[in-house]
Design a protein around this motif. Structure first.
Motif, PDB file in Angstrom:
ATOM      1  N   ASP A  34      41.930  37.863  35.499  1.00 32.40           N
ATOM      2  CA  ASP A  34      41.463  36.962  34.284  1.00 32.40           C
ATOM      3  C   ASP A  34      41.498  38.148  33.128  1.00 32.40           C
ATOM      4  O   ASP A  34      41.172  37.502  32.140  1.00 32.40           O
ATOM      5  CB  ASP A  34      40.436  36.039  34.350  1.00 32.40           C
ATOM      6  CG  ASP A  34      39.366  36.342  34.616  1.00 32.40           C
ATOM      7  OD1 ASP A  34      38.350  35.439  34.584  1.00 32.40           O
ATOM      8  OD2 ASP A  34      38.986  37.520  34.856  1.00 32.40           O
ATOM      9  N   GLU A  73      39.431  31.205  36.836  1.00 34.00           N
ATOM     10  CA  GLU A  73      39.330  31.971  38.082  1.00 34.00           C
ATOM     11  C   GLU A  73      39.207  30.480  39.153  1.00 34.00           C
ATOM     12  O   GLU A  73      39.457  30.683  40.281  1.00 34.00           O
ATOM     13  CB  GLU A  73      37.988  32.693  38.263  1.00 34.00           C
ATOM     14  CG  GLU A  73      38.159  33.882  37.377  1.00 34.00           C
ATOM     15  CD  GLU A  73      37.279  35.163  37.561  1.00 34.00           C
ATOM     16  OE1 GLU A  73      36.103  34.709  37.908  1.00 34.00           O
ATOM     17  OE2 GLU A  73      37.741  36.192  37.506  1.00 34.00           O
ATOM     18  N   GLU A 237      32.771  42.214  41.550  1.00 35.84           N
ATOM     19  CA  GLU A 237      33.899  41.400  41.506  1.00 35.84           C
ATOM     20  C   GLU A 237      34.228  41.601  42.892  1.00 35.84           C
ATOM     21  O   GLU A 237      33.779  42.294  43.825  1.00 35.84           O
ATOM     22  CB  GLU A 237      34.749  42.202  40.646  1.00 35.84           C
ATOM     23  CG  GLU A 237      34.356  42.690  39.359  1.00 35.84           C
ATOM     24  CD  GLU A 237      34.467  41.673  38.369  1.00 35.84           C
ATOM     25  OE1 GLU A 237      34.381  40.608  38.669  1.00 35.84           O
ATOM     26  OE2 GLU A 237      34.578  41.993  37.016  1.00 35.84           O
TER      27      GLU A 237
END
Ligand code: BDP
Length: 325
Positions: A34, A73, A237
């Motif tokens: 994203d 997401e 992440e």
């Protein structure tokens, strides 16, 4: 860089030993992120695509779709579970709804430093978590750095948790992130990343929280000029692949995907350090006010969040904390 060269060498040896097949149709894999092109996580995906193309002699092509073009997401995680998207780089936060045990990585102040976070992620704790995601139709390939998240607000700086009282603060769609804002007296407003800019502009929310490169890349700094570095969470992440896609690959192709993912991780970690500094300089130049509040009050305010999550994952939390001592 050393790790990257070792991977390259191992890959060449491993592939040579396995006699990579040169035949078969081209496999096209869709990869989502994203962030926009140029952001470190997206650059990592492009490197992954390059290496997989090289190591499979063009037989596997990864097409990178940055800028949330494939959805938010939450949406892309669901599509990855279904095999519509093959590879997805997301924040651990929205994954916590799907796999609650990941919440331990998003607990406020769980990691004492970047080194502590990476020690945990590269240990059995982090590596086992990647494999456990098979239970929810994904396979974890690697982690990436996302620094520390801090509050930014439209009207006034957050110098202590008391300043958050009654403020509508955007959070990721993640119970632990919402609980963290609530514990500090704020009103969490879960919302997709792409909607935050206009929500800040129109007053739907009073603020949000993120790391410096995201605060800069999304231009949130234009509408929320007070950035208070309380660094309340270091949420890693995570790079995942659809288990459907993984199971359809040969074991040698899985090795290649895994090695390219680690190379992407290592490139992103390197880029991240520079991007973090650059982002802070750029937002300062743009007239943002940066504050360094005393973290003790914030750490104290989030203790109830610990009680709620640590009770479920007490041993894991203790093990993570001990690795930081
Ligand atoms: C950024 C992450 C991104 C998330 C975003 C968010 O890199 O994956 O979507 O935060 O706050 O730091 O939603």
């Amino acid at each position: 860089m050393k790790k990257f060269l070792v991977i390259l060498l191992v890959a060449v040896l491993v592939i040579g030993a396995m006699g990579m097949s040169k035949k078969g149709n081209t496999i096209i894999l869709k990869a989502a992120d994203d962030h926009h092109k140029g952001y470190s996580t997206v650059e990592g995906l492009y490197l992954m695509a390059k290496l997989v193309n090289l190591w499979t002699d063009g037989r596997i092509q990864i097409q990178v779709y940055p800028g949330a073009v494939l959805g938010s997401e939450k949406e892309t995680i669901e599509q990855t579970q279904m095999g519509i998207i093959d590879i997805n780089r997301v924040s651990v936060a929205p994954m916590t709804s799907l796999y609650p045990k990941l919440s331990v990585f998003a607990l406020p102040y769980i990691f004492k430093s970047r080194e502590h976070m990476w020690k945990v992620l590269e240990s059995n704790i982090g590596q086992n978590m990647l494999l456990e995601l098979k239970k929810v139709g994904l396979i974890g390939l690697a982690y990436m750095d996302s620094g520390a998240r801090s509050f930014y607000t439209v009207k006034k700086p957050i110098l202590s948790p008391a300043d958050l009282k009654g403020l509508k603060i955007r959070t990721q769609k993640s119970p632990v992130m919402m609980d963290m804002v609530k514990a500090m007296g704020g009103r969490p407003v879960p919302m997709a990343f792409e909607e935050v800019y206009s929500a800040l502009q129109t007053g739907v929310i009073d603020g949000a929280e993120n790391n410096p490169p995201s605060y800069y890349e999304t231009r949130h700094y234009e509408v929320a000029k007070y950035y208070s570095l309380d660094e309340h969470a270091m949420v890693p992440e995570i790079l995942v692949m659809s288990l459907k896609t993984w199971n359809a690959l040969s074991s040698q192709d899985r090795q290649i995907i895994k090695m390219a993912a680690i190379a992407a991780q290592e490139l992103q970690r390197k880029l991240w350090l520079k991007d973090e500094q650059t982002a802070l300089e750029k937002v300062k130049e743009a007239g943002c006010k940066i504050y360094h509040p005393d973290k003790e009050a914030f750490i104290k305010a989030v203790q109830p969040v610990y009680k709620k999550y640590a009770s479920k994952y007490m041993d894991l939390v203790k093990e993570i904390q001990e690795m930081g001592e």
